[in-house]
Design a protein around this motif. Structure first.
Motif, PDB file in Angstrom:
ATOM      1  N   GLY A  33       0.799  -1.221   0.000  1.00 51.57           N
ATOM      2  CA  GLY A  33       0.000   0.000   0.000  1.00 51.57           C
ATOM      3  C   GLY A  33       0.832   1.270   0.000  1.00 51.57           C
ATOM      4  O   GLY A  33       0.459   2.266   0.586  1.00 51.57           O
ATOM      5  N   ARG A  99       0.960   6.520   7.408  1.00 53.96           N
ATOM      6  CA  ARG A  99       1.059   6.425   5.953  1.00 53.96           C
ATOM      7  C   ARG A  99       1.904   7.536   5.345  1.00 53.96           C
ATOM      8  O   ARG A  99       2.469   7.375   4.271  1.00 53.96           O
ATOM      9  N   ARG A 287     -13.448   7.951 -10.974  1.00 52.04           N
ATOM     10  CA  ARG A 287     -13.431   6.518 -10.753  1.00 52.04           C
ATOM     11  C   ARG A 287     -12.112   6.114 -10.109  1.00 52.04           C
ATOM     12  O   ARG A 287     -11.237   5.530 -10.758  1.00 52.04           O
ATOM     13  N   PRO A 288     -11.981   6.443  -8.820  1.00 54.53           N
ATOM     14  CA  PRO A 288     -10.699   6.207  -8.152  1.00 54.53           C
ATOM     15  C   PRO A 288     -10.280   4.742  -8.179  1.00 54.53           C
ATOM     16  O   PRO A 288      -9.105   4.431  -8.058  1.00 54.53           O
ATOM     17  N   GLU A 298     -14.655   0.630   3.185  1.00 49.52           N
ATOM     18  CA  GLU A 298     -13.718   0.781   4.290  1.00 49.52           C
ATOM     19  C   GLU A 298     -14.268   0.134   5.555  1.00 49.52           C
ATOM     20  O   GLU A 298     -15.418   0.343   5.917  1.00 49.52           O
TER      21      GLU A 298
ATOM     22  N   ARG B 199     -13.067  13.727  -2.034  1.00 46.59           N
ATOM     23  CA  ARG B 199     -13.305  12.324  -1.689  1.00 46.59           C
ATOM     24  C   ARG B 199     -12.011  11.549  -1.509  1.00 46.59           C
ATOM     25  O   ARG B 199     -12.012  10.451  -0.990  1.00 46.59           O
ATOM     26  N   LEU B 200     -10.918  12.124  -2.024  1.00 47.81           N
ATOM     27  CA  LEU B 200      -9.671  11.372  -1.984  1.00 47.81           C
ATOM     28  C   LEU B 200      -8.975  11.550  -0.650  1.00 47.81           C
ATOM     29  O   LEU B 200      -9.165  12.527   0.041  1.00 47.81           O
TER      30      LEU B 200
END
Lengths: 300, 425
Positions: A33, A99, A287-288, A298, B199-200
């Motif tokens: 990731g 992250r 469209r991630p 999630e 949204r990201l």
């Protein structure tokens, strides 16, 4: 029609290089990731190593095919070694961190590697010898597709098939899939996760180096900064196809390559990079999950 | 390196040396083609630089030995609950007026009198450093407080610089009129970028902002009719002082004080923001988006204000940058600039104002005064980013988090009652 075909095949060639680099992004992202920002730099290092080996061998006077194969192989080995080292130094100590930390570490690594090559070699553009010879039987089609482009397409297709086979049928491929699905669980059933991650980095880096040598010999020049733009575009390709998915990376590479090729061919060549970045932004916004990716819900 | 300190008694010197030898061999192998061989493809020349290989071998051997020694010592030392001597000293410095007041006084005097004692050149460098302080503080709002990793921050800086340059070129607008317009336009762009990326999160956000920054730069580079392309815009006037035209030295000093003022203003605003309702909302958003929404915080508004407010400072500094250099072109606004500003925030400690100020001064001034290492500046910069992330991810000065501490009573009573139990500020 010929112009269209030329643009299309040019786009495919470009796209196959993006795909080769994108595979590294997508495999690494699938497993830990992390957006490996230094991946573009590995591609650049591969191209440089290829240039150095090719120049050495030319001085020794080997024939052209041997030079092509040897330069690509050495570049791949070195890129794999660099990928392994980068992972071990910059990412492995940060496995448990938030992250943001590995991402910033990756940016640092990318800047470091760029300047390492700049200082050790040169900041100018270096001419890259055309390693791929002109094939005689390609003569009638030369206005549509060059020999170099054909070789790049064929090599890429072969490598993709090989990679798919490795991931699908071999022991290490199974371990990689297991690690991507659930690291903890993979560890429990006896997969050496650290080793799998190292191997993933090495495979991805070797593919990027192959792409680097092939495209550099096609374009004819390299520079220490080529990794940045190529890396971003390959990342775009990976996201386009659905990051984490290997067929997705290939598809994304082709789509991006063709988009760029048509856009520069029919609209304007000044904004070549703008099209790529614009496509990236659009994809991520609308469209991630990418073309082949699935949106994951999630867990809380 | 992984098993170096597992058994603290078992590691002998011989083993350490063997390990370091292997590490050094590995790096010699790794750097062999790039560092040793230099080819000139045109002249078919090959230069062998074996000295580099020797240096890398010795260097990595020594570094690896030192590294092993340090990790060995660290594992041997029992972790203690009491704060280290350095931490206690720092706390004392922060708390006791007789220590920090003279320090502050000295700092204030130096900054105020700086242009009188140093040359125009030095003042110019200092002004640049101060500009980065403001940029760092601005980005700190987005990255440090709201936790939105923005890799395209330089775009807003460019927006500010170009709005002054273009407004001046076409309409003859002055510096003071352009300053709020530049800031406003940058804020507008911040919202413009903010909307689609709402949204990201995390990595995707980073990449989109990077793409956004590059798009802005590429447009500036290619749209000749609008931005004069790569040749840039020259003859941008310096700010006037109530209608007076200042000399070059005068303008430099004037800009310096202007920047001092802006830095103080920024620190004041950011400090107030941090403890405001919206500031708390940012921090909540950074810590956990879902939980933050569940607490009834409007995610859209919170994110957009972060982007807009962060961008405002970049816009302002952009206007000042254009006025200071009197010439701007697209290469001033590359990704590296964004990375530099991000490095300032990260090195300083995300969310900490003092840290950002110190990091900006260090990162901008150090390379200026270490001209001998100018070549290696970016190399070191990259390495420092990696090393910081590994050894001190919280930055030079980690921001003190407002938190209630639930310390077990015996530990607190055993030491000093004042330290342990009170809410930590």
């Amino acid at each position: 029609m010929d112009y269209f075909l030329e643009l299309f095949l040019g786009g495919l060639t470009r796209g196959s290089i993006y795909a080769l680099i994108a595979l590294g992004y997508t495999m690494v992202y699938g497993i830990i990731g992390l957006i490996n920002f230094a991946h573009g730099e590995i591609y650049m290092l591969g191209a440089f190593t290829g240039l150095i080996v090719a120049s050495l061998l030319t001085v020794f006077g080997l024939n052209q095919y041997a030079i092509l194969v040897l330069a690509s192989l050495v570049a791949m080995v070195y890129a794999a070694a660099y990928g392994y080292t980068v992972e071990k130094i910059a990412y492995r100590p940060l496995r448990q961190a938030s992250r943001l930390s590995p991402l910033i570490s990756a940016i640092g690594m990318s800047i470091f590697l760029q300047n390492y090559v700049r200082l050790a070699q040169t900041s100018d553009f270096l001419p890259f010898p055309a390693l791929i010879p002109d094939l005689a039987f390609m003569e009638p089609y030369a206005h549509i597709i060059g020999s170099a482009e054909l070789v790049i397409l064929l090599v890429t297709a072969m490598v993709m098939l090989l990679l798919t086979a490795v991931i699908r049928f071999t022991r290490i491929g199974r371990a990689m899939r297991a690690t991507a699905q659930d690291k903890g669980m993979a560890m429990l059933v006896g997969v050496d996760v650290n080793r799998v991650i190292s191997i993933t980095f090495m495979i991805g880096s070797a593919l990027a180096a192959l792409g680097g040598v092939l495209i550099a010999s096609h374009i004819g020049q390299i520079n220490f900064a080529i990794g940045f733009i190529a890396g971003i575009k390959a990342f775009t390709a990976a996201v386009l196809g659905g990051i984490g998915s290997i067929p997705g990376a290939v598809l994304g590479g082709f789509v991006l390559g063709c988009t760029e090729s048509f856009a520069t061919g029919y609209v304007s060549s000044d904004y070549e990079d703008v099209f790529a970045f614009g496509l990236l932004v659009l994809i991520l916004v609308f469209r991630p999950a990418g073309i082949l990716g699935r949106a994951a819900a999630e867990k809380v | 390196m992984t098993d170096a300190g597992k058994e603290s008694g078992g590691m002998t010197t011989a083993r350490a040396v063997r390990r370091s030898l292997l590490v050094s061999l590995w790096f010699m192998f790794l750097t062999l083609p790039i560092l040793v061989i230099r080819v000139n493809p045109v002249a078919q020349e090959i230069v062998w630089r074996w000295r580099n290989l020797f240096l890398i071998g010795v260097g990595s051997f020594v570094l690896s030995l030192v590294g092993q020694f340090l990790t060995h010592r660290q594992t041997r030392r029992t972790p203690s609950l009491t704060p280290g001597r350095l931490a206690i000293f720092r706390q004392r410095c922060m708390r006791e007026p007789q220590i920090y007041v003279p320090f502050l006084l000295c700092a204030v005097l130096t900054t105020l009198l700086f242009p009188w004692f140093f040359s125009t050149y030095q003042t110019n460098i200092m002004t640049t450093a101060l500009m980065y302080v403001v940029l760092g503080l601005g980005l700190n709002i987005v990255v440090g407080l709201a936790g939105l990793l923005d890799l395209g921050y330089v775009a807003f800086y460019a927006v500010g610089a170009y709005s002054y340059a273009l407004l001046n070129h076409h309409f003859g607008l002055g510096f003071w009129a352009a300053l709020p317009i530049g800031a406003g336009l940058a804020a507008l762009f911040g919202i413009l970028l903010g909307f689609p990326v709402l949204r990201l999160r995390g990595d995707y956000l980073a990449i989109v902002t990077l793409g956004f920054g590059e798009i802005i730069r590429l447009i500036l580079e290619n749209w000749n009719e609008f931005s004069f392309g790569p040749s840039g815009i020259a003859n941008i006037p310096r700010p006037g002082f109530f209608g007076l035209d200042l000399s070059l030295a005068g303008a430099t000093v004037y800009l310096y004080y202007l920047m001092i003022g802006l830095v103080l203003f920024t620190i004041f605003v950011v400090n107030r923001l941090q403890n405001s309702r919206i500031g708390r909302a940012w921090i909540a958003l950074r810590e956990d988006e879902l939980a933050c929404q569940a607490m009834g915080i409007d995610k859209t508004r919170t994110k957009l204000t972060a982007f807009a407010l962060g961008a405002t400072w970049a816009g302002m500094v952009g206007v000042i940058f254009a006025a200071k250099t009197t010439f701007i072109n697209p290469p001033s606004f590359t990704f590296l600039e964004s990375a530099m500003i991000l490095a300032i925030v990260v090195l300083g400690g995300m969310g900490s104002i003092a840290g950002v100020v110190i990091a900006a001064l260090v990162l901008i001034l150090l390379p200026e005064y270490l001209r001998a290492f100018a070549e290696y500046r970016m190399l070191l910069f990259g390495a420092v980013l990696v090393i910081m992330m590994i050894f001190r991810p919280q930055g030079l000065i980690s921001s003190a988090r407002r938190a209630y501490k639930f310390m077990p009573v015996p530990v607190a009573a055993g030491r000093n009652k004042r330290h342990g139990t009170a809410a930590d500020h």
